[in-house]
Design an enzyme around this catalytic site. Structure first.
Site, PDB file in Angstrom:
ATOM      1  N   ASP A  80       6.017   4.321   4.979  1.00  0.00           N
ATOM      2  CA  ASP A  80       6.961   3.315   5.495  1.00  0.00           C
ATOM      3  C   ASP A  80       7.094   2.112   4.551  1.00  0.00           C
ATOM      4  O   ASP A  80       8.025   1.328   4.697  1.00  0.00           O
ATOM      5  CB  ASP A  80       6.611   2.879   6.934  1.00  0.00           C
ATOM      6  CG  ASP A  80       5.185   2.420   7.134  1.00  0.00           C
ATOM      7  OD1 ASP A  80       4.309   2.871   6.388  1.00  0.00           O
ATOM      8  OD2 ASP A  80       4.938   1.599   8.048  1.00  0.00           O
ATOM      9  N   HIS A  81       6.198   1.996   3.549  1.00  0.00           N
ATOM     10  CA  HIS A  81       6.261   0.857   2.625  1.00  0.00           C
ATOM     11  C   HIS A  81       6.779   1.230   1.229  1.00  0.00           C
ATOM     12  O   HIS A  81       7.050   0.347   0.422  1.00  0.00           O
ATOM     13  CB  HIS A  81       4.877   0.199   2.525  1.00  0.00           C
ATOM     14  CG  HIS A  81       4.430  -0.347   3.846  1.00  0.00           C
ATOM     15  ND1 HIS A  81       4.463  -1.687   4.147  1.00  0.00           N
ATOM     16  CD2 HIS A  81       3.994   0.284   4.961  1.00  0.00           C
ATOM     17  CE1 HIS A  81       4.059  -1.861   5.407  1.00  0.00           C
ATOM     18  NE2 HIS A  81       3.768  -0.677   5.914  1.00  0.00           N
ATOM     19  N   HIS A 104       0.849  -1.193   0.000  1.00  0.00           N
ATOM     20  CA  HIS A 104       0.000   0.000   0.000  1.00  0.00           C
ATOM     21  C   HIS A 104       0.883   1.242   0.000  1.00  0.00           C
ATOM     22  O   HIS A 104       2.111   1.137   0.116  1.00  0.00           O
ATOM     23  CB  HIS A 104      -0.982  -0.016   1.176  1.00  0.00           C
ATOM     24  CG  HIS A 104      -0.350   0.056   2.531  1.00  0.00           C
ATOM     25  ND1 HIS A 104       0.546  -0.896   2.982  1.00  0.00           N
ATOM     26  CD2 HIS A 104      -0.465   0.958   3.542  1.00  0.00           C
ATOM     27  CE1 HIS A 104       0.927  -0.588   4.204  1.00  0.00           C
ATOM     28  NE2 HIS A 104       0.344   0.532   4.565  1.00  0.00           N
ATOM     29  N   HIS A 106       1.410   3.799   1.965  1.00  0.00           N
ATOM     30  CA  HIS A 106       1.924   4.521   3.133  1.00  0.00           C
ATOM     31  C   HIS A 106       3.448   4.594   3.060  1.00  0.00           C
ATOM     32  O   HIS A 106       4.111   3.653   2.616  1.00  0.00           O
ATOM     33  CB  HIS A 106       1.470   3.845   4.431  1.00  0.00           C
ATOM     34  CG  HIS A 106       0.020   4.055   4.712  1.00  0.00           C
ATOM     35  ND1 HIS A 106      -0.710   3.332   5.624  1.00  0.00           N
ATOM     36  CD2 HIS A 106      -0.863   4.951   4.165  1.00  0.00           C
ATOM     37  CE1 HIS A 106      -1.948   3.768   5.644  1.00  0.00           C
ATOM     38  NE2 HIS A 106      -2.080   4.742   4.764  1.00  0.00           N
TER      39      HIS A 106
HETATM   40 ZN   LIG Z   1       3.198   0.229   7.800  1.00  0.00          ZN
HETATM   41 ZN   LIG Z   2      -0.022   1.424   6.520  1.00  0.00          ZN
END
Ligand SMILES: [Zn+2]
Ligand SMILES: [Zn+2]
Length: 322
Positions: free
Chosen positions: A73-74, A69, A71
């Site tokens: 951090d990814h 996804h 976000h």
């Molecule tokens: Zn995350």
């Molecule tokens: Zn997330």
């Protein structure tokens, strides 16, 4: 390393195991599944490029990246990884899969590489379903329950045949040579006298498939339980412990207990918990909570490696034990 039949089939390298905020010992999320010369990356958090380099994964291998996804951090590591690959002269094409918003995001990142990328990058906006197959490893995306569109990934390896039996091949008149190799690879062959030989005639029954499931970020949900059903390894986020279950529900995450419940109800072989909040420091409380429900749980740590045998056995190395 990844190999064909008999030995190690899949090698899993945990590059980053932190949730939301990287810490001194834990990078943003990224995992590489190595199979048959491929690097299949699951998520690409900030600074994945350095972890990738330290793990010695090879910048010019066949590779694709699966993003769960959008976000930060990814995905924050994608630009850095593309830049690194370009500066080091990667030539093999790269495929990236994930939510449709990934397409403009990758374009924007490519625009920051002032000499341009040295390799072709193709980005696919995906829906749930089977995405592709590399050397008998099938990759399927399933939608999970986070905030916005988010996917988990199921990787299933099915060996095309059982063990080749040379005695049986000789007995039915298949001469030793290239025909044996074809049959062992699951292909039918024709003898000079016109007889058609099927691989089933000279191999044992196919072994059970091997399955690895990665949750991405999610609340517990049925699509995850279904994907995890009978998996050898479930790699699950476990952002919170149960004392913060209200936060887990509100922010679309798992508690360690809910990850363990999924592992138990889906009868997985091993649970690996990752992506837990820095508030739990080294994660002992996360591990304890999960193990109380599902004993065969380990806590992922950066640079941990896990090998999966053709018979489903796992071996873990570089594992932090305390
Ligand atoms: Zn995350
Ligand atoms: Zn997330």
């Amino acid at each position: 390393m990844t190999d064909s039949y008999g030995g190690i089939v899949i090698d899993i390298v945990f590059l980053g195991t932190g949730g939301s905020i990287p810490t001194a010992g834990r990078n943003h999320p990224s995992i590489v599944v190595r199979h048959s010369g491929w690097n299949l990356m699951l998520d690409c958090g900030e600074d994945t490029q350095r972890q990738f380099e330290m793990a010695g994964l090879g910048q010019n291998k066949k590779m694709c990246i699966l993003i769960s996804h959008m976000h930060g951090d990814h995905v924050l590591g994608l630009g850095g990884l593309l830049l690194r690959f370009s500066l080091l002269g990667r030539i093999k094409p790269l495929e990236i899969y994930g939510p449709p918003e990934l397409i403009p995001y990758v374009k924007m990142n490519q625009a920051t590489i002032n000499l341009g990328t040295t390799f072709k990058t193709t980005v696919y906006g995906i829906k749930s379903g089977i995405l592709f197959n590399v050397d008998n490893l099938q990759i399927r995306a399933f939608e999970v329950d986070h905030r916005g569109l988010a996917f988990g990934y199921e990787l299933t390896y099915q060996r095309p045949t059982g063990e080749f039996n040379p005695e049986e091949a000789k007995k039915i008149g298949v001469p030793k040579g290239p025909l044996w190799g074809k049959l062992a690879d699951g292909k039918s062959v024709k003898l000079v006298n016109g007889t058609e030989i099927s691989p089933d005639d000279v191999t044992s029954p196919k072994p059970q498939p091997l399955k690895i499931v990665y949750t991405g970020d999610t609340r517990p949900c049925d699509t995850l339980r279904e994907a995890a059903n009978g998996a050898n390894v479930l790699i699950s986020e476990a952002m919170y412990s149960s004392e913060h279950s209200d936060l887990a529900e509100e922010r679309g995450h798992m508690t360690a207990a809910s990850a363990a419940q999924v592992a138990k109800s889906s009868r997985v072989g091993m649970l690996v918990v990752t992506h837990y909040s820095p508030r739990y420091e080294i994660g002992q409380s996360i591990l304890d909570e999960a193990q109380a429900i599902f004993p065969n749980t380990i806590l992922a740590s950066d640079m941990m490696r896990m090998k999966l045998n053709a018979d489903g056995k796992t071996m873990v190395s570089n594992h932090r034990t305390g």
